[in-house]
Design a protein around this motif. Structure first.
Motif, PDB file in Angstrom:
ATOM      1  N   ARG A  74       0.945  -1.355   0.460  1.00  0.00           N
ATOM      2  CA  ARG A  74       0.208  -0.263  -0.056  1.00  0.00           C
ATOM      3  C   ARG A  74       0.690   1.246  -0.297  1.00  0.00           C
ATOM      4  O   ARG A  74       0.523   2.291  -0.438  1.00  0.00           O
TER       5      ARG A  74
ATOM      6  N   GLY B  20       5.128   2.127  -3.201  1.00  0.00           N
ATOM      7  CA  GLY B  20       5.681   2.255  -4.448  1.00  0.00           C
ATOM      8  C   GLY B  20       6.050   1.753  -5.765  1.00  0.00           C
ATOM      9  O   GLY B  20       7.063   1.674  -6.107  1.00  0.00           O
TER      10      GLY B  20
ATOM     11  N   LYS C 149       5.219  -2.488  -7.603  1.00  0.00           N
ATOM     12  CA  LYS C 149       3.498  -2.855  -7.713  1.00  0.00           C
ATOM     13  C   LYS C 149       3.759  -4.436  -7.482  1.00  0.00           C
ATOM     14  O   LYS C 149       5.055  -4.652  -7.284  1.00  0.00           O
TER      15      LYS C 149
ATOM     16  N   GLN D  73       2.226   4.482  -6.871  1.00  0.00           N
ATOM     17  CA  GLN D  73       1.212   3.529  -6.352  1.00  0.00           C
ATOM     18  C   GLN D  73      -0.014   3.466  -6.895  1.00  0.00           C
ATOM     19  O   GLN D  73      -0.792   3.901  -6.492  1.00  0.00           O
ATOM     20  N   ASN D  74      -0.353   2.038  -8.095  1.00  0.00           N
ATOM     21  CA  ASN D  74      -1.239   1.199  -8.655  1.00  0.00           C
ATOM     22  C   ASN D  74      -1.484   2.970  -9.563  1.00  0.00           C
ATOM     23  O   ASN D  74      -2.807   3.176  -9.797  1.00  0.00           O
TER      24      ASN D  74
END
Length: 174
Positions: free
Chosen positions: A34, A37, A39, A160-161
């Motif tokens: 979460r 940083g 994948k 992130q995401n």
């Protein structure tokens, strides 16, 4: 030779191919990632390549990554490392990650203290930095407890995401 570090409950040791499944378990976990940083990792082959890259970084003296092993069980519960390691400038950044089910037991504090000590005592570092998502309250609390000082905020610094996140920069000076 790769340094093995021990604390009361942990062994910080070199990651090897046999650790690939444990590392995949950590770094495919959405809760752990979460605020990381990165994948999610998706395959054993990918992890084996990353472990090989860690070996190269250590050989080149540009970084060091330990697996965090519980003495009690021998299980890998996370990783910790010093990266962007510069002998010339006597600095490195620290990063760490633990399986969420191991949070709140003081393992991160134990591991971070040991890695910091190694960085200052054995590597001759004068500065250890940390880059932390502004929302990562637990990590911020840990760093402050260990004497780190906030230096500033980097806007939209880590994704992130595919979402940009602000991060705080912390440092600990010897």
């Amino acid at each position: 030779m790769f340094p093995v570090l021990e604390t009361k409950r942990l062994v910080l040791r070199e990651l090897v191919e046999d650790d690939a499944q444990a590392i995949l378990n950590c770094f495919s976990n959405d809760v752990l990632l979460r605020y990381y940083g990165q994948k999610p990792l998706t395959s054993i082959e990918q992890v084996k390549q990353i472990i090989k890259n860690f070996k190269g970084q250590f050989k080149e003296k540009s970084g060091i990554k330990w697996g965090i092993e519980l003495k009690e069980t021998g299980a890998i519960i996370g990783s910790i490392g010093l990266q962007e390691w510069s002998f010339e400038h006597k600095r490195a950044n620290i990063s760490y990650a633990l399986l969420p089910e191991k949070w709140g037991n003081g393992y991160a504090t134990e591991a971070v203290e040991k890695a910091i000590s190694y960085g200052f005592q054995e590597l001759g570092l004068k500065r250890i930095g940390a880059i932390v998502f502004v929302e990562n309250k637990a990590s911020i609390k840990l760093l402050i407890k260990l004497g780190f000082t906030k230096e500033g905020t980097l806007k939209k610094y880590l994704y992130q995401n595919d979402i940009p996140n602000d991060t705080n920069v912390y440092s600990l000076l010897k």
